[in-house]
Write an enzyme that holds these catalytic residues in place. Structure first.
Site, PDB file in Angstrom:
ATOM      1  N   ASP A  35       0.828  -1.210   0.000  1.00 51.44           N
ATOM      2  CA  ASP A  35       0.000   0.000   0.000  1.00 51.44           C
ATOM      3  C   ASP A  35       0.858   1.253   0.000  1.00 51.44           C
ATOM      4  O   ASP A  35       1.492   1.578   1.002  1.00 51.44           O
ATOM      5  CB  ASP A  35      -0.880   0.007   1.257  1.00 51.44           C
ATOM      6  CG  ASP A  35      -1.970  -1.034   1.172  1.00 51.44           C
ATOM      7  OD1 ASP A  35      -2.738  -1.005   0.203  1.00 51.44           O
ATOM      8  OD2 ASP A  35      -2.048  -1.884   2.079  1.00 51.44           O
ATOM      9  N   MET A  37       0.977   5.227  -0.019  1.00 46.97           N
ATOM     10  CA  MET A  37       0.118   6.374   0.332  1.00 46.97           C
ATOM     11  C   MET A  37       0.937   7.648   0.335  1.00 46.97           C
ATOM     12  O   MET A  37       2.054   7.663   0.869  1.00 46.97           O
ATOM     13  CB  MET A  37      -0.464   6.160   1.725  1.00 46.97           C
ATOM     14  CG  MET A  37      -1.254   4.878   1.870  1.00 46.97           C
ATOM     15  SD  MET A  37      -1.866   4.718   3.554  1.00 46.97           S
ATOM     16  CE  MET A  37      -2.635   3.101   3.449  1.00 46.97           C
ATOM     17  N   ASP A 175     -10.333  -5.168  -0.682  1.00 50.66           N
ATOM     18  CA  ASP A 175      -9.276  -4.640   0.183  1.00 50.66           C
ATOM     19  C   ASP A 175      -9.868  -3.806   1.319  1.00 50.66           C
ATOM     20  O   ASP A 175     -10.490  -2.775   1.076  1.00 50.66           O
ATOM     21  CB  ASP A 175      -8.344  -3.774  -0.692  1.00 50.66           C
ATOM     22  CG  ASP A 175      -7.119  -3.312   0.056  1.00 50.66           C
ATOM     23  OD1 ASP A 175      -6.897  -3.730   1.197  1.00 50.66           O
ATOM     24  OD2 ASP A 175      -6.367  -2.501  -0.542  1.00 50.66           O
TER      25      ASP A 175
HETATM   26  C1  DX5 Z   1      -6.148   0.513   3.208  1.00 50.08           C
HETATM   27  C2  DX5 Z   1      -5.240  -0.400   2.444  1.00 50.08           C
HETATM   28  C3  DX5 Z   1      -5.374  -1.832   2.787  1.00 50.08           C
HETATM   29  C4  DX5 Z   1      -5.031  -2.174   4.197  1.00 50.08           C
HETATM   30  C5  DX5 Z   1      -5.873  -3.352   4.601  1.00 50.08           C
HETATM   31  O1  DX5 Z   1      -6.060   1.796   2.695  1.00 50.08           O
HETATM   32  O2  DX5 Z   1      -5.472  -0.291   1.047  1.00 50.08           O
HETATM   33  O3  DX5 Z   1      -4.653  -2.676   1.890  1.00 50.08           O
HETATM   34  O4  DX5 Z   1      -3.675  -2.504   4.382  1.00 50.08           O
HETATM   35  O5  DX5 Z   1      -5.684  -3.573   5.945  1.00 50.08           O
HETATM   36  P1  DX5 Z   1      -6.756  -4.367   6.821  1.00 50.08           P
HETATM   37  O6  DX5 Z   1      -6.857  -5.743   6.241  1.00 50.08           O
HETATM   38  O7  DX5 Z   1      -6.164  -4.324   8.187  1.00 50.08           O
HETATM   39  O8  DX5 Z   1      -8.056  -3.612   6.711  1.00 50.08           O
HETATM   40 ZN    ZN Z   2      -4.466  -1.845  -0.355  1.00 53.45          ZN
END
Ligand code: DX5
Ligand code: ZN
Length: 224
Positions: A35, A37, A175
């Protein structure tokens, strides 16, 4: 086709990154989800291509890179060079989505498009044949460990119908907030890839957590 499981590194212990990746290598995980960001598209900053490059050196699984960034077209080649096998951009971050999809494909990576919880799957009607995957966000992107938004399930069904009607080869990835408590209904709705952050990396036995997610819907293992 049997569904895939893609643990999300965001929930890993970064003080033990190599161990966490070796755990993934030794598990039934299909992909490693990464991920990215930027603090603009989402209200959080994670990691970028230099970390992914290091991860790629030791990770034996395909790297599934989820770009939660503005202007992703500026960075596609860098993420591919860092080792991304699948590159997913957000519908909401692209003014010229069709162009970005083909830019991703021209690098040799698979192309995915992610949709925020408020974005309708119908908006992908005209690019569905151009892409390899749709990532349906089941939480608002930016943080791990959030609660699954249940409205995602009918959304997956609608997307699955679109894919069937158009007869295209497109995977559906989910996701956010995915775990053993909801994975079965998500898969029944038509999802092909489960991303799981907290439910894998925060589990007492992450390898077993992955195995249990893989075992849903058949091919039981000793943990099923
Ligand atoms: C959120 C991400 C996810 C996150 C999921 O913005 O895109 O991929 O890591 O984490 P969990 O499974 O803990 O919700
Ligand atoms: Zn993600």
């Amino acid at each position: 086709m049997k569904h895939l499981v893609a643990p999300s590194l965001l929930a890993a212990d970064f003080t033990r990154l190599a161990e966490e990746i070796n755990m993934i290598n030794d598990s039934q995980a299909d992909w490693l989800h990464l991920d990215v960001m930027d603090g603009q598209f989402v209200p959080n900053i994670s990691f970028g291509m230099s970390i992914i490059k290091q991860v790629n050196k030791i990770c034996a699984k395909p790297l599934d890179v989820h770009l939660m960034i503005e202007r992703p077209e500026q960075y596609i080649e860098s993420f591919r060079d860092a080792g991304a096998d699948i590159i997913t951009v957000h519908y909401e971050a692209c003014n010229h989505l069709h162009r970005v999809i083909h830019q991703i494909k021209s690098t040799g990576a698979k192309a995915g498009v992610a949709l925020n919880p408020h974005t309708s799957v119908q908006l992908l009607e005209d690019v569905l044949e151009d892409i390899d995957m749709v990532l349906i966000m089941s939480v608002n992107p930016g943080f791990g460990g959030q609660k699954f938004i249940y409205n995602t399930i009918p959304k997956v069904r609608r997307l699955k119908d679109m894919i069937t009607v158009k007869n295209v080869d497109v995977r559906i990835e989910i996701d956010g907030g995915v775990g053993l408590h909801n994975a079965e209904s998500i898969l029944q709705a038509g999802a092909d890839v489960l991303v799981a952050g907290s439910s894998v990396f925060k589990a007492d036995q992450p390898v077993e957590a992955i195995e249990r997610l893989k075992a849903i819907g058949g091919e039981p293992t000793k943990f099923a």
